[in-house]
Design a protein around this motif. Structure first.
Motif, short mmCIF file in Angstrom:
data_model
loop_
_atom_site.label_atom_id
_atom_site.label_comp_id
_atom_site.label_asym_id
_atom_site.label_seq_id
_atom_site.Cartn_x
_atom_site.Cartn_y
_atom_site.Cartn_z
N ALA A 148 0.86 -1.35 0.00
CA ALA A 148 0.01 0.13 0.19
C ALA A 148 0.77 1.35 -0.04
O ALA A 148 0.29 2.28 0.03
CB ALA A 148 -0.88 -0.18 1.34
N LEU A 149 2.17 1.14 0.02
CA LEU A 149 2.96 2.41 0.07
C LEU A 149 3.17 2.95 -1.34
O LEU A 149 3.41 2.17 -2.17
CB LEU A 149 4.42 1.86 0.72
CG LEU A 149 4.59 1.85 2.05
CD1 LEU A 149 6.10 1.52 2.23
CD2 LEU A 149 4.30 2.81 2.82
N ALA A 189 11.84 3.84 0.32
CA ALA A 189 11.08 3.85 1.68
C ALA A 189 12.09 3.28 2.83
O ALA A 189 12.82 2.15 2.56
CB ALA A 189 9.99 3.10 1.43
N THR A 198 12.15 2.45 7.19
CA THR A 198 11.30 2.90 8.49
C THR A 198 12.12 2.93 9.50
O THR A 198 13.26 2.17 9.74
CB THR A 198 10.26 1.44 8.71
OG1 THR A 198 9.64 1.55 7.57
CG2 THR A 198 9.62 1.76 9.80
N ARG A 240 2.08 12.14 10.80
CA ARG A 240 0.99 11.04 10.35
C ARG A 240 1.52 10.90 8.70
O ARG A 240 2.54 11.61 8.34
CB ARG A 240 -0.31 11.51 10.33
CG ARG A 240 -0.63 12.87 9.66
CD ARG A 240 -1.75 13.43 9.83
NE ARG A 240 -2.32 13.77 11.43
CZ ARG A 240 -3.26 14.13 11.69
NH1 ARG A 240 -4.47 14.11 10.70
NH2 ARG A 240 -3.42 14.43 12.83
N ASN A 241 0.87 10.24 7.94
CA ASN A 241 1.12 9.84 6.69
C ASN A 241 0.96 11.49 5.88
O ASN A 241 -0.04 11.97 6.08
CB ASN A 241 0.31 8.78 5.87
CG ASN A 241 0.63 8.58 4.80
OD1 ASN A 241 1.39 9.24 4.03
ND2 ASN A 241 -0.28 7.72 4.01
N ILE A 289 5.65 8.71 4.68
CA ILE A 289 4.82 8.11 3.63
C ILE A 289 4.06 7.07 4.55
O ILE A 289 2.92 6.47 4.12
CB ILE A 289 5.38 7.51 2.50
CG1 ILE A 289 6.23 6.39 2.84
CG2 ILE A 289 5.98 8.44 1.58
CD1 ILE A 289 7.21 5.81 1.78
N ALA A 290 4.22 6.69 5.82
CA ALA A 290 3.42 5.74 6.51
C ALA A 290 3.61 5.83 8.17
O ALA A 290 4.74 6.11 8.57
CB ALA A 290 3.42 4.46 6.17
N VAL A 291 2.75 5.67 8.75
CA VAL A 291 2.86 5.78 10.37
C VAL A 291 1.96 4.46 11.15
O VAL A 291 1.03 4.36 10.36
CB VAL A 291 2.53 6.91 11.20
CG1 VAL A 291 2.69 6.73 12.61
CG2 VAL A 291 3.27 8.17 10.59
N ASN A 292 2.70 3.58 11.92
CA ASN A 292 1.97 2.34 12.41
C ASN A 292 0.89 2.86 13.40
O ASN A 292 0.45 1.96 14.03
CB ASN A 292 2.75 1.45 12.75
CG ASN A 292 3.24 1.63 14.09
OD1 ASN A 292 3.56 2.87 14.38
ND2 ASN A 292 3.50 0.49 14.91
N THR A 297 7.66 5.52 8.57
CA THR A 297 8.21 5.27 7.14
C THR A 297 8.38 6.37 6.53
O THR A 297 7.31 7.38 6.17
CB THR A 297 7.37 4.11 6.52
OG1 THR A 297 7.19 3.07 7.28
CG2 THR A 297 8.21 3.83 5.15
#
Length: 268
Positions: free
Chosen positions: A116-117, A125, A127, A141-142, A183-186, A217
């Protein structure tokens, strides 16, 4: 009498012309109908072709079969046989269900899987794991842009006079990267300035556990990825959340003892 015969002859001629016209129209319609049902060979999917299946696997695995379809119902880009001019290395760009006609656009070059990235062009990318207080208490956040700071222990050394200029408790902090895209946070971000979600009734930012690790990420180039990996190995990382007007530039860093100069380790 002659006039009546003339009218009769004219009627006969008109009838013949009409009959010929009807016959010609019917023949033309039949020809169009025949053209419409003229059969052409196409490839029909027999069993689901998963995303990423190569053309060679499709042919060898019995995923498709050759069938006849009316010409007017056949897409112009339909593949006609198992010997179609498709490189064996090309893969299905999406899942294809049974019953579908195989068209050329369904197969293309294999692309690296990124899930999904959405990784920007020419970027990688990476992390990092940081405690919640090191990523602005969950507000990263993203889509955020952040600056990355590194804090690390300074190696003991001596000056020209032989005196120690750094001891066991000497630490330095330094701006590592001035602006990086997230581009992403968990974890889901807080929904209010107290640092809590809507379902948290106490309204206290302290309800977050500082020791909880947050995975963030980032999209970076190779050189910046190398800096991040090295900084994680020798120290700790902290993030600051940026706006369009935020100023983030290298200041040489800070140290809790003596004088500090940037090391080649982090210099671009």
């Amino acid at each position: 009498m002659n006039r009546r015969l003339g009218l009769t002859a004219l009627a006969v001629v008109l009838a013949l012309i009409g009959t010929f016209a009807v016959f010609a129209y019917a023949k033309s319609a039949d020809r169009r109908a025949v053209d419409g049902i003229q059969a052409e060979s196409v490839l029909i999917v027999e069993k689901t072709i998963p995303l990423g299946t190569s053309w060679n696997e499709v042919v060898e695995g019995g995923f498709v079969s050759e069938e006849k379809l009316p010409a007017r119902a056949t897409p112009s880009s339909a593949l006609r046989s198992l010997k179609a001019d498709v490189p064996d290395s090309e893969v299905a760009t999406a899942e294809v269900k049974p019953g579908q006609v195989i068209v050329r656009a369904m197969f293309g070059k294999r692309a690296p899987a990124t899930g999904a990235l959405a990784i920007p062009a020419r970027k990688q990318a990476i992390t990092i794991a940081v405690p919640s207080n090191a990523e602005v208490s969950g507000f990263v956040r993203n889509g955020s842009e952040v600056a990355i700071y590194a804090t690390f222990k300074v190696k003991q050394a001596q000056n020209a006079a032989g005196k120690a200029i750094a001891g066991d408790d000497a630490f330095a902090s330094k701006l590592l990267l001035p602006r990086v895209s997230v581009i992403a946070v968990n974890q889901a971000p807080p929904s209010n300035v107290s640092g809590t979600g809507d379902d948290e009734s106490d309204g206290l930012a302290g309800s977050r556990n500082v020791d909880d690790k947050v995975l963030v990420t980032l999209a970076v180039d190779q050189a910046d990825a190398e800096r991040i990996v090295l900084a994680q190995e020798i120290g700790k990382l902290y993030l600051t959340l940026l706006t369009d007007s935020s100023v983030s530039k290298d200041s040489g860093g800070r140290i809790n003892l003596g004088n500090f100069r940037p090391t080649p380790l982090f210099v671009k």
